[in-house]
Scaffold this motif. Structure first.
Motif, PDB file in Angstrom:
ATOM      1  N   CYS A   1      51.407  41.514  41.991  1.00 57.16           N
ATOM      2  CA  CYS A   1      51.783  40.020  41.579  1.00 57.16           C
ATOM      3  C   CYS A   1      51.157  38.907  42.606  1.00 57.16           C
ATOM      4  O   CYS A   1      50.638  37.945  41.919  1.00 57.16           O
ATOM      5  N   MET A   2      51.369  39.232  43.656  1.00 49.50           N
ATOM      6  CA  MET A   2      50.302  38.300  44.741  1.00 49.50           C
ATOM      7  C   MET A   2      48.812  38.519  44.560  1.00 49.50           C
ATOM      8  O   MET A   2      48.266  37.173  44.456  1.00 49.50           O
ATOM      9  N   ILE A   3      48.166  39.489  44.076  1.00 48.17           N
ATOM     10  CA  ILE A   3      46.964  39.378  43.548  1.00 48.17           C
ATOM     11  C   ILE A   3      46.660  38.783  42.456  1.00 48.17           C
ATOM     12  O   ILE A   3      45.466  37.851  42.300  1.00 48.17           O
ATOM     13  N   LEU A   4      47.467  38.883  41.431  1.00 44.67           N
ATOM     14  CA  LEU A   4      47.239  38.055  40.098  1.00 44.67           C
ATOM     15  C   LEU A   4      47.788  36.509  40.274  1.00 44.67           C
ATOM     16  O   LEU A   4      47.453  35.657  39.350  1.00 44.67           O
ATOM     17  N   GLY A   5      48.299  36.136  41.376  1.00 44.34           N
ATOM     18  CA  GLY A   5      48.832  34.749  41.570  1.00 44.34           C
ATOM     19  C   GLY A   5      50.054  34.526  40.682  1.00 44.34           C
ATOM     20  O   GLY A   5      50.031  33.384  40.212  1.00 44.34           O
TER      21      GLY A   5
ATOM     22  N   GLU B   1      39.222  41.608  35.112  1.00 47.59           N
ATOM     23  CA  GLU B   1      39.760  41.757  36.275  1.00 47.59           C
ATOM     24  C   GLU B   1      41.205  42.580  36.286  1.00 47.59           C
ATOM     25  O   GLU B   1      41.366  43.488  36.968  1.00 47.59           O
ATOM     26  N   ILE B   2      41.899  42.381  35.294  1.00 48.56           N
ATOM     27  CA  ILE B   2      43.303  43.072  34.976  1.00 48.56           C
ATOM     28  C   ILE B   2      42.849  44.476  34.667  1.00 48.56           C
ATOM     29  O   ILE B   2      43.690  45.387  35.217  1.00 48.56           O
TER      30      ILE B   2
ATOM     31  N   MET C   1      32.848  44.694  39.864  1.00 45.80           N
ATOM     32  CA  MET C   1      32.775  44.214  38.298  1.00 45.80           C
ATOM     33  C   MET C   1      33.688  42.835  38.276  1.00 45.80           C
ATOM     34  O   MET C   1      33.282  42.322  37.089  1.00 45.80           O
ATOM     35  N   GLY C   2      34.188  42.514  39.144  1.00 44.05           N
ATOM     36  CA  GLY C   2      35.073  41.317  38.956  1.00 44.05           C
ATOM     37  C   GLY C   2      36.341  41.257  39.183  1.00 44.05           C
ATOM     38  O   GLY C   2      37.064  42.093  38.464  1.00 44.05           O
ATOM     39  N   SER C   3      37.048  40.935  40.308  1.00 43.60           N
ATOM     40  CA  SER C   3      38.611  41.134  40.533  1.00 43.60           C
ATOM     41  C   SER C   3      38.923  40.038  41.271  1.00 43.60           C
ATOM     42  O   SER C   3      38.285  38.929  41.833  1.00 43.60           O
ATOM     43  N   TYR C   4      40.115  39.751  41.780  1.00 41.95           N
ATOM     44  CA  TYR C   4      40.639  38.684  42.416  1.00 41.95           C
ATOM     45  C   TYR C   4      40.399  38.947  43.843  1.00 41.95           C
ATOM     46  O   TYR C   4      40.329  39.960  44.219  1.00 41.95           O
ATOM     47  N   SER C   5      39.966  37.626  44.539  1.00 43.53           N
ATOM     48  CA  SER C   5      39.746  37.645  46.075  1.00 43.53           C
ATOM     49  C   SER C   5      40.691  38.137  46.907  1.00 43.53           C
ATOM     50  O   SER C   5      40.401  39.144  47.937  1.00 43.53           O
ATOM     51  N   THR C   6      42.061  38.067  46.473  1.00 43.98           N
ATOM     52  CA  THR C   6      43.090  38.558  47.308  1.00 43.98           C
ATOM     53  C   THR C   6      42.999  40.305  47.489  1.00 43.98           C
ATOM     54  O   THR C   6      43.616  40.751  48.342  1.00 43.98           O
ATOM     55  N   ASN C   7      42.571  40.773  46.233  1.00 42.76           N
ATOM     56  CA  ASN C   7      42.502  42.285  46.123  1.00 42.76           C
ATOM     57  C   ASN C   7      41.772  42.641  47.231  1.00 42.76           C
ATOM     58  O   ASN C   7      42.001  43.954  47.755  1.00 42.76           O
ATOM     59  N   TRP C   8      40.737  42.161  47.814  1.00 45.03           N
ATOM     60  CA  TRP C   8      39.779  42.655  48.846  1.00 45.03           C
ATOM     61  C   TRP C   8      40.606  42.943  50.074  1.00 45.03           C
ATOM     62  O   TRP C   8      40.558  43.752  50.706  1.00 45.03           O
ATOM     63  N   ILE C   9      41.411  41.895  50.278  1.00 48.19           N
ATOM     64  CA  ILE C   9      42.539  41.890  51.389  1.00 48.19           C
ATOM     65  C   ILE C   9      43.246  43.365  51.390  1.00 48.19           C
ATOM     66  O   ILE C   9      43.602  44.107  52.287  1.00 48.19           O
ATOM     67  N   PHE C  10      43.892  43.523  50.206  1.00 47.12           N
ATOM     68  CA  PHE C  10      44.590  44.565  49.848  1.00 47.12           C
ATOM     69  C   PHE C  10      44.045  46.021  50.077  1.00 47.12           C
ATOM     70  O   PHE C  10      44.270  46.910  50.659  1.00 47.12           O
ATOM     71  N   LEU C  11      42.638  45.810  49.366  1.00 53.02           N
ATOM     72  CA  LEU C  11      41.734  47.205  49.532  1.00 53.02           C
ATOM     73  C   LEU C  11      41.235  47.383  50.824  1.00 53.02           C
ATOM     74  O   LEU C  11      41.242  48.620  51.266  1.00 53.02           O
ATOM     75  N   GLY C  12      41.105  46.337  51.719  1.00 53.90           N
ATOM     76  CA  GLY C  12      40.676  46.550  53.016  1.00 53.90           C
ATOM     77  C   GLY C  12      41.392  47.319  53.836  1.00 53.90           C
ATOM     78  O   GLY C  12      41.143  47.853  54.651  1.00 53.90           O
TER      79      GLY C  12
ATOM     80  N   PHE D   1      52.972  44.364  53.178  1.00 55.90           N
ATOM     81  CA  PHE D   1      53.236  43.632  54.140  1.00 55.90           C
ATOM     82  C   PHE D   1      51.972  42.877  54.959  1.00 55.90           C
ATOM     83  O   PHE D   1      52.184  41.642  54.969  1.00 55.90           O
ATOM     84  N   LEU D   2      50.790  43.340  54.886  1.00 47.85           N
ATOM     85  CA  LEU D   2      49.551  42.992  55.416  1.00 47.85           C
ATOM     86  C   LEU D   2      49.172  42.085  54.437  1.00 47.85           C
ATOM     87  O   LEU D   2      48.573  40.974  54.949  1.00 47.85           O
ATOM     88  N   LEU D   3      49.476  42.238  53.224  1.00 52.68           N
ATOM     89  CA  LEU D   3      48.795  41.404  52.166  1.00 52.68           C
ATOM     90  C   LEU D   3      49.725  39.779  52.329  1.00 52.68           C
ATOM     91  O   LEU D   3      49.173  38.702  52.097  1.00 52.68           O
TER      92      LEU D   3
END
Length: 269
Positions: A30-34, A157-158, A217-228, A263-265
């Motif tokens: 939900c956070m990644i999708l906004g 993206e989804i 390939m195209g994703s939400y910028s917030t997802n980089w934080i999650f994947l990081g 939590f980090l996200l």
């Protein structure tokens, strides 16, 4: 300490921890999708996960040992019943489109434990298949359901997020598969049985690399934080896993990675 130990065991064995991991993945989506994480949807997913997991884990045991159930198992049964009641309550609070979207996920969970025909195998005992069923249900629950709840159209993206979650869950299962190597029946044909521990770990690393690469390939910028956080810590968890790992290594520490990622996200967005 004895009371705390028993509470911790109940927390793990009653599937509260795994339900929290599923909830964390869903809230992260939900956070990644906004989009807002609706309380009713999260409640439905949380209690539905407890109900489903405990059904899979304990339904057969209850049938075989109904009269000799331990007090702990009876308590888990009662807790599962209360969780089922809570799940039903939330069913009537969420949109019918979400309930319909859950039907195939629910059927997969049911047939994971119960064979379609009396003479057939269930999905859990079908060689090599169980990990893909688990990953599919987790990905569907934690990505597809939030997408339906928010009335979002399918986008690249989804789709990328859905595939990523499937791959990440497959990688998270690797420590569990290695842990169970000494206990799984030979005909299950799990990856550690077929390829050995070292090669199974290599597959886990490869899945994580594909998940990371798919983000290009195209994703939400917030997802980089999650994947990081999610990807390197999952890789470390795979590296440290072994046949003689601590009894709670996978069921607590590995299962808790999505919770910490969530939590980090929240902390960095």
């Amino acid at each position: 300490m004895g009371v705390l130990r028993e509470c911790f065991r109940f927390y793990i064995n009653s599937s509260i921890h795994v339900a929290l991991a599923v909830l964390a993945f869903t809230a992260s989506t939900c956070m990644i999708l906004g989009v807002p994480a609706e309380t009713d949807v999260l409640g439905f997913i949380f209690f539905g996960t407890i109900t489903g997991y405990n059904f899979v884990k304990y339904a057969g045991i209850a049938q075989l040992h109904h009269r000799s159930l331990t007090s702990t198992l009876k308590t888990i049964q009662l807790f599962s019943l209360l969780s089922f009641v809570a799940c039903v309550y939330f069913v009537f609070q969420i949109k019918w489109t979400i309930v319909l979207a859950c039907v195939p996920l629910g059927l997969l969970t049911f047939f994971y434990a119960v064979p379609l025909f009396p003479s057939a195998k269930n999905l859990r005992t079908t060689p090599t298949l169980k990990v893909f069923v688990i990953a599919g249900v987790w990905a569907g629950t934690t990505v597809y359901l939030p997408k339906v709840a928010a009335n979002l159209d399918w986008t690249v993206e989804i789709l990328v997020l859905l595939v990523q979650r499937f791959l990440i869950v497959l990688a998270l299962i690797v420590p569990f598969e290695i842990r169970d190597l000494a206990f799984d029946a030979k005909n299950l044909a799990t990856l550690p049985q077929l390829l050995g521990v070292k090669q199974t770990k290599m597959i886990g690393y490869f899945l994580l690399l594909v998940a990371l690469g798919s983000n290009l390939m195209g994703s939400y910028s917030t997802n980089w934080i999650f994947l990081g956080f999610q990807l390197p810590v999952t890789a470390l968890a795979i590296y440290c896993s072994g046949k003689d790992q601590n009894s709670y290594y996978a069921s607590f520490w590995v299962e808790g990675i999505p919770v910490v990622s969530w939590f980090l996200l929240m902390l960095f967005t």
